[in-house]
Design a protein around this motif. Structure first.
Motif, PDB file in Angstrom:
ATOM      1  N   TYR A   1      30.850  34.193 -15.147  1.00  0.00           N
ATOM      2  CA  TYR A   1      31.600  33.246 -15.972  1.00  0.00           C
ATOM      3  C   TYR A   1      32.957  32.931 -15.357  1.00  0.00           C
ATOM      4  N   VAL A   2      33.579  33.930 -14.778  1.00  0.00           N
ATOM      5  CA  VAL A   2      34.885  33.724 -14.146  1.00  0.00           C
ATOM      6  C   VAL A   2      34.753  32.815 -12.934  1.00  0.00           C
ATOM      7  N   LEU A   3      33.752  33.066 -12.106  1.00  0.00           N
ATOM      8  CA  LEU A   3      33.566  32.244 -10.911  1.00  0.00           C
ATOM      9  C   LEU A   3      33.107  30.836 -11.262  1.00  0.00           C
ATOM     10  N   ALA A   4      32.293  30.693 -12.307  1.00  0.00           N
ATOM     11  CA  ALA A   4      31.826  29.366 -12.712  1.00  0.00           C
ATOM     12  C   ALA A   4      32.960  28.550 -13.328  1.00  0.00           C
ATOM     13  N   GLY A   5      33.886  29.203 -14.027  1.00  0.00           N
ATOM     14  CA  GLY A   5      34.995  28.504 -14.664  1.00  0.00           C
ATOM     15  C   GLY A   5      36.214  28.365 -13.796  1.00  0.00           C
ATOM     16  N   SER A   6      36.100  28.688 -12.520  1.00  0.00           N
ATOM     17  CA  SER A   6      37.233  28.613 -11.614  1.00  0.00           C
ATOM     18  C   SER A   6      37.622  27.168 -11.349  1.00  0.00           C
ATOM     19  N   PHE A   7      38.909  26.910 -11.249  1.00  0.00           N
ATOM     20  CA  PHE A   7      39.383  25.565 -10.951  1.00  0.00           C
ATOM     21  C   PHE A   7      39.711  25.398  -9.469  1.00  0.00           C
ATOM     22  N   LEU A   8      39.274  26.331  -8.637  1.00  0.00           N
ATOM     23  CA  LEU A   8      39.493  26.237  -7.197  1.00  0.00           C
ATOM     24  C   LEU A   8      38.471  25.290  -6.579  1.00  0.00           C
ATOM     25  N   ASP A   9      38.859  24.640  -5.505  1.00  0.00           N
ATOM     26  CA  ASP A   9      37.937  23.742  -4.809  1.00  0.00           C
ATOM     27  C   ASP A   9      36.822  24.512  -4.112  1.00  0.00           C
ATOM     28  N   GLN A  10      37.168  25.641  -3.534  1.00  0.00           N
ATOM     29  CA  GLN A  10      36.158  26.485  -2.907  1.00  0.00           C
ATOM     30  C   GLN A  10      36.437  27.933  -3.279  1.00  0.00           C
ATOM     31  N   LEU A  11      35.378  28.716  -3.368  1.00  0.00           N
ATOM     32  CA  LEU A  11      35.511  30.116  -3.758  1.00  0.00           C
ATOM     33  C   LEU A  11      36.042  30.943  -2.584  1.00  0.00           C
ATOM     34  N   PRO A  12      36.728  32.041  -2.880  1.00  0.00           N
ATOM     35  CA  PRO A  12      37.252  32.881  -1.795  1.00  0.00           C
ATOM     36  C   PRO A  12      36.116  33.605  -1.075  1.00  0.00           C
ATOM     37  N   THR A  13      36.388  34.069   0.132  1.00  0.00           N
ATOM     38  CA  THR A  13      35.378  34.811   0.884  1.00  0.00           C
ATOM     39  C   THR A  13      35.384  36.286   0.534  1.00  0.00           C
ATOM     40  N   ARG A  14      36.497  36.782   0.001  1.00  0.00           N
ATOM     41  CA  ARG A  14      36.608  38.194  -0.386  1.00  0.00           C
ATOM     42  C   ARG A  14      37.290  38.301  -1.743  1.00  0.00           C
ATOM     43  N   LEU A  15      36.858  39.267  -2.536  1.00  0.00           N
ATOM     44  CA  LEU A  15      37.523  39.609  -3.791  1.00  0.00           C
ATOM     45  C   LEU A  15      37.942  41.057  -3.715  1.00  0.00           C
ATOM     46  N   VAL A  16      39.137  41.356  -4.200  1.00  0.00           N
ATOM     47  CA  VAL A  16      39.639  42.722  -4.221  1.00  0.00           C
ATOM     48  C   VAL A  16      39.672  43.174  -5.669  1.00  0.00           C
ATOM     49  N   GLY A  17      39.031  44.296  -5.947  1.00  0.00           N
ATOM     50  CA  GLY A  17      38.999  44.829  -7.306  1.00  0.00           C
ATOM     51  C   GLY A  17      39.354  46.299  -7.317  1.00  0.00           C
ATOM     52  N   ASP A  18      39.506  46.852  -8.506  1.00  0.00           N
ATOM     53  CA  ASP A  18      39.803  48.271  -8.600  1.00  0.00           C
ATOM     54  C   ASP A  18      38.496  49.064  -8.657  1.00  0.00           C
ATOM     55  N   LYS A  19      38.573  50.347  -8.983  1.00  0.00           N
ATOM     56  CA  LYS A  19      37.400  51.212  -8.952  1.00  0.00           C
ATOM     57  C   LYS A  19      36.314  50.801  -9.939  1.00  0.00           C
ATOM     58  N   ALA A  20      36.671  50.086 -10.986  1.00  0.00           N
ATOM     59  CA  ALA A  20      35.677  49.654 -11.966  1.00  0.00           C
ATOM     60  C   ALA A  20      34.698  48.646 -11.366  1.00  0.00           C
ATOM     61  N   TYR A  21      35.056  47.974 -10.287  1.00  0.00           N
ATOM     62  CA  TYR A  21      34.196  46.980  -9.653  1.00  0.00           C
ATOM     63  C   TYR A  21      33.311  47.581  -8.564  1.00  0.00           C
ATOM     64  N   ASP A  22      33.311  48.891  -8.417  1.00  0.00           N
ATOM     65  CA  ASP A  22      32.480  49.551  -7.418  1.00  0.00           C
ATOM     66  C   ASP A  22      31.068  49.679  -7.975  1.00  0.00           C
ATOM     67  N   SER A  23      30.231  48.709  -7.641  1.00  0.00           N
ATOM     68  CA  SER A  23      28.868  48.675  -8.160  1.00  0.00           C
ATOM     69  C   SER A  23      27.971  47.984  -7.146  1.00  0.00           C
ATOM     70  N   ASP A  24      26.847  48.611  -6.828  1.00  0.00           N
ATOM     71  CA  ASP A  24      25.918  48.004  -5.878  1.00  0.00           C
ATOM     72  C   ASP A  24      25.297  46.718  -6.409  1.00  0.00           C
TER      73      ASP A  24
END
Length: 106
Positions: free
Chosen positions: A3-26
């Motif tokens: 939902y966050v990526l679909a609702g983004s107002f950026l022209d192009q999506l980033p190549t990398r996202l940096v998250g905290d330990k909660a985003y560590d998921s295969d």
């Protein structure tokens, strides 16, 4: 995350996202890589094996700069509570806040 990526107002999506330990998921890593071609950089949780080398985590160590920027933006009341109905007005106040912070720290 979709939902966050679909609702983004950026022209192009980033190549990398940096998250905290909660985003560590295969499954999240796999979804971001296959559907959006985005690399997820997150430190490993304690109960998981290492899935990233230490070189990628150097970007995670610089994350505090972004967190500090958001903390500085909380000094501007119009940005903490979004009063504007139109996104263009809100982005205008974000630009004004960034300009004010830049001039203050020169």
């Amino acid at each position: 995350m979709e939902y966050v990526l679909a609702g983004s107002f950026l022209d192009q999506l980033p190549t990398r996202l940096v998250g905290d330990k909660a985003y560590d998921s295969d499954p999240l890593d796999r979804t971001l890589r296959e559907e959006y071609d985005i690399e997820m950089i997150a430190p490993n949780r304690r109960n998981r094996s290492r899935s990233q080398d230490g070189r990628k985590l150097r970007r995670y160590r610089k994350r505090w700069k972004v967190e500090r920027l958001f903390a500085w933006m909380h000094n501007f009341r119009r940005l903490v509570t979004r009063w504007e109905y139109h996104i263009e007005n809100f982005l205008g106040f974000v630009h004004l806040a960034c300009l004010h912070m830049l001039l203050r720290h020169l």
